[in-house]
Write an enzyme that holds these catalytic residues in place. Structure first.
Site, mmCIF file in Angstrom:
data_model
loop_
_atom_site.group_PDB
_atom_site.id
_atom_site.type_symbol
_atom_site.label_atom_id
_atom_site.label_comp_id
_atom_site.label_asym_id
_atom_site.label_seq_id
_atom_site.Cartn_x
_atom_site.Cartn_y
_atom_site.Cartn_z
ATOM 1 N N HIS A 104 0.813 -1.218 0.000
ATOM 2 C CA HIS A 104 0.000 0.000 0.000
ATOM 3 C C HIS A 104 0.846 1.268 0.000
ATOM 4 O O HIS A 104 0.349 2.352 -0.309
ATOM 5 C CB HIS A 104 -0.994 0.001 1.166
ATOM 6 C CG HIS A 104 -0.407 0.323 2.505
ATOM 7 N ND1 HIS A 104 -0.091 -0.652 3.431
ATOM 8 C CD2 HIS A 104 -0.074 1.497 3.088
ATOM 9 C CE1 HIS A 104 0.391 -0.082 4.514
ATOM 10 N NE2 HIS A 104 0.430 1.224 4.328
ATOM 11 N N ASP A 134 0.131 -7.644 1.726
ATOM 12 C CA ASP A 134 0.529 -6.234 1.688
ATOM 13 C C ASP A 134 2.046 -6.078 1.665
ATOM 14 O O ASP A 134 2.611 -5.236 2.353
ATOM 15 C CB ASP A 134 -0.050 -5.480 2.886
ATOM 16 C CG ASP A 134 -0.057 -3.967 2.661
ATOM 17 O OD1 ASP A 134 0.182 -3.546 1.522
ATOM 18 O OD2 ASP A 134 -0.275 -3.226 3.640
ATOM 19 N N GLY A 205 3.408 6.422 8.096
ATOM 20 C CA GLY A 205 4.775 6.633 7.620
ATOM 21 C C GLY A 205 5.700 5.520 8.050
ATOM 22 O O GLY A 205 6.737 5.298 7.433
ATOM 23 N N ASN A 206 5.328 4.813 9.132
ATOM 24 C CA ASN A 206 6.092 3.635 9.555
ATOM 25 C C ASN A 206 5.795 2.422 8.677
ATOM 26 O O ASN A 206 6.518 1.421 8.726
ATOM 27 C CB ASN A 206 5.764 3.256 11.000
ATOM 28 C CG ASN A 206 6.591 4.021 12.022
ATOM 29 O OD1 ASN A 206 6.056 4.830 12.767
ATOM 30 N ND2 ASN A 206 7.892 3.773 12.040
ATOM 31 N N SER A 207 4.716 2.498 7.894
ATOM 32 C CA SER A 207 4.306 1.352 7.087
ATOM 33 C C SER A 207 5.451 0.878 6.199
ATOM 34 O O SER A 207 6.072 1.667 5.486
ATOM 35 C CB SER A 207 3.113 1.721 6.203
ATOM 36 O OG SER A 207 1.968 1.937 6.986
ATOM 37 N N LEU A 262 -5.881 -26.052 -3.206
ATOM 38 C CA LEU A 262 -6.505 -27.350 -2.989
ATOM 39 C C LEU A 262 -7.830 -27.455 -3.713
ATOM 40 O O LEU A 262 -8.193 -28.514 -4.218
ATOM 41 C CB LEU A 262 -6.697 -27.576 -1.484
ATOM 42 C CG LEU A 262 -7.196 -28.943 -1.035
ATOM 43 C CD1 LEU A 262 -6.251 -30.046 -1.486
ATOM 44 C CD2 LEU A 262 -7.333 -28.968 0.501
ATOM 45 N N GLY A 263 -8.587 -26.351 -3.759
ATOM 46 C CA GLY A 263 -9.837 -26.356 -4.506
ATOM 47 C C GLY A 263 -11.029 -26.848 -3.719
ATOM 48 O O GLY A 263 -11.809 -27.665 -4.217
ATOM 49 N N VAL A 264 -11.196 -26.366 -2.485
ATOM 50 C CA VAL A 264 -12.363 -26.724 -1.676
ATOM 51 C C VAL A 264 -12.878 -25.483 -0.957
ATOM 52 O O VAL A 264 -12.153 -24.517 -0.769
ATOM 53 C CB VAL A 264 -12.030 -27.802 -0.612
ATOM 54 C CG1 VAL A 264 -11.729 -29.134 -1.251
ATOM 55 C CG2 VAL A 264 -10.882 -27.350 0.288
ATOM 56 N N ILE A 266 -14.382 -24.497 2.764
ATOM 57 C CA ILE A 266 -14.259 -25.122 4.077
ATOM 58 C C ILE A 266 -14.825 -24.223 5.165
ATOM 59 O O ILE A 266 -15.020 -23.019 4.964
ATOM 60 C CB ILE A 266 -12.780 -25.445 4.404
ATOM 61 C CG1 ILE A 266 -11.919 -24.193 4.242
ATOM 62 C CG2 ILE A 266 -12.269 -26.591 3.554
ATOM 63 C CD1 ILE A 266 -10.461 -24.388 4.612
#
Length: 474
Positions: A104, A134, A205-207, A262-264, A266
């Site tokens: 960001h 991020d 600003g710390n990001s 995996l395609g589920v 849950i």
């Protein structure tokens, strides 16, 4: 005797204070001096489109309307694109100029300038980004090797350990703050969240800046704060380094992430769900749907409970999602599932999540409001058998089956657990439903088996979930 007791207590207090003093560092100066050269300030600039609606809100035809328009025109107008700037932090992770920050911080930036602690600025290019964690990886080209810092093992960070944050808070330049690890494994809103919570001061600003342990290793990337006023109140969050390092490795190698899939669909296993299916302990990930993909190819079914993935136990859905995401694309893994009262081992070859995302179209929600052919009240639910008219009203596929929930008693357990009119119950007791008689038969079967609850598979807008309803009052 009392005197001896007094001196013993006094000695214990002195020893405790001494140990506490030894654990608390006298100063962070040496650590700050060691790692500061690798911490950078980041300035980004972006060209934004012109704002054509810049006049204050005044009555139409008012003389003030002409006044403000003339004022705008005298000052060059607002019809031209303008450039805006933003500030953030980052840190160098290799002598050849790779830099880690938050996505960001640099998102949509046209220009990224890196300012170094010891002076000098360089332009950076974006190597890759991962919005899900991020994290962004940048690269600068310098005349010589750059000072850098290394990642540590965030799993060794304990609640109460000292940590130090560095960055560019509120654009004030290089700054250091210290605190402790307040909590571990925090989740905010992302799928792969694993945040270290700290009371070290983190502000805007710390990001993107680093969170160091006392050995000078990066154990987190400062990302977010919890605050009612926008400033630090001692609740900051840093993405754990063990998540970041894998993302950085993939961004460096591929310019993008490549997570296992995996395609589920849950959900977590609750106590009542575990009881309803005969699982001794409420753990694992309950499979609610298996669309076309790796899991279906490997033989997984709706209603399975995933207990182990690639040799490691699964405690809940969050743990499974992170473990699958960290797995290598194309890897064949063993998955242990609980099915029909016993465990079964499946072999699944993982796909790539990024390629699979967006393949399932979003369903639309419509209200059910018709008289059904057969209607009955069961377990606080008013149920109707499926008809072509209901399929059309609920925007269901022609082959859709099950029982449609027409209404829910607001004082019932079903209402408390989120069932609402328009839901479709496709299974009860892990068996498909076509008629209300089927549903009542499942209830009797569960009672005869000594079950206290019945497991339902409920679909809303195409999304499935399991709900266990108590049979005590039936």
């Amino acid at each position: 005797m009392r005197a001896l007791w007094f001196w013993a207590v006094a000695l214990a207090l002195v020893l405790a204070q001494t140990l506490a003093a030894q654990a608390r560092p006298e100063s962070f100066a040496d650590l700050a001096q060691k790692v500061s050269p690798a911490v950078v300030n980041i300035t980004t600039s972006t060209v934004v489109a012109a704002n054509t609606d810049t006049l204050p809100m005044v009555p139409e035809g008012s003389p003030f309307e002409d006044f403000f328009r003339e004022f705008r025109d005298r000052n060059g107008g607002e019809d031209q694109p303008r450039r805006t700037s933003a500030l953030g932090s980052g840190f160098v992770i290799s002598e050849d100029g790779f830099i880690v920050t938050n996505n960001h911080v640099i998102e949509s930036a046209d220009e990224i300038i890196i300012e170094f602690y010891e002076g000098g600025e360089l332009k950076a290019e974006v190597i890759g980004t991962d919005p899900k964690t991020d994290i962004a990886l940048l690269k600068v080209t310098a005349d010589g090797p750059l000072p850098f810092v290394s990642f540590g093992d965030s799993d060794t960070a304990r609640v109460g350990d000292w940590v130090m944050a560095m960055g560019n808070p509120l654009g004030q330049g290089f700054s250091v703050s210290a605190g402790i690890v307040s909590a571990r494994n925090r989740a905010l809103s992302g799928t792969y969240d694993d945040y270290i919570q700290t009371d070290a001061a983190i502000n805007r600003g710390n990001s993107g800046g680093p969170l160091f342990n006392m050995s000078g290793e990066v154990v987190g990337v400062n990302t977010a704060i919890l605050s009612p006023n926008g400033g630090s109140i001692g609740i900051g969050f840093s993405m754990a380094s063990n998540v970041v390092t894998r993302v950085v490795e993939q961004l460096k190698e591929f310019g993008e992430t490549r997570r296992g899939w995996l395609g589920v669909r849950i959900q977590d296993v609750t106590e009542d769900v575990a009881e309803a299916i005969g699982l001794e302990q409420a753990r694992g990930a309950l499979v609610t749907d298996v669309p076309e993909g790796p899991a279906m190819d490997g033989g997984m079914k709706s209603g399975d409970v995933i207990l182990s993935f690639d040799g490691k136990d699964v405690e809940d859905t969050r743990g499974l999602v992170r473990r699958v995401g960290n797995a290598e694309v194309g890897k064949a893994v063993r998955v242990v599932v609980f099915r029909d009262g016993k465990t079964t081992t499946l072999k699944v070859t993982l796909g790539r999540r990024e390629e699979a995302e967006g393949t399932v179209p979003a369903a639309q929600t419509q209200d059910a409001e018709d008289p059904a052919p057969v209607e009955r009240d069961v377990l606080g639910l008013t149920l109707s058998e499926m008809s072509d008219e209901l399929r059309q009203q609920l925007d269901l596929k022609p082959e859709a089956n099950g029982l449609v929930v027409r209404d829910v008693d607001p004082e019932s357990e079903a209402y408390e657990k989120g069932l609402r009119g328009g839901d479709v119950i496709t299974e009860a007791g892990q068996q498909s439903l076509a008629t209300v008689e089927d549903f009542e038969t499942r209830i009797e079967d569960a009672k005869e088996a000594g079950r206290k609850s019945l497991l339902l598979l409920v679909r809303r807008s195409g999304e499935p979930r399991f709900v266990a309803l108590s049979l005590d009052d039936e």
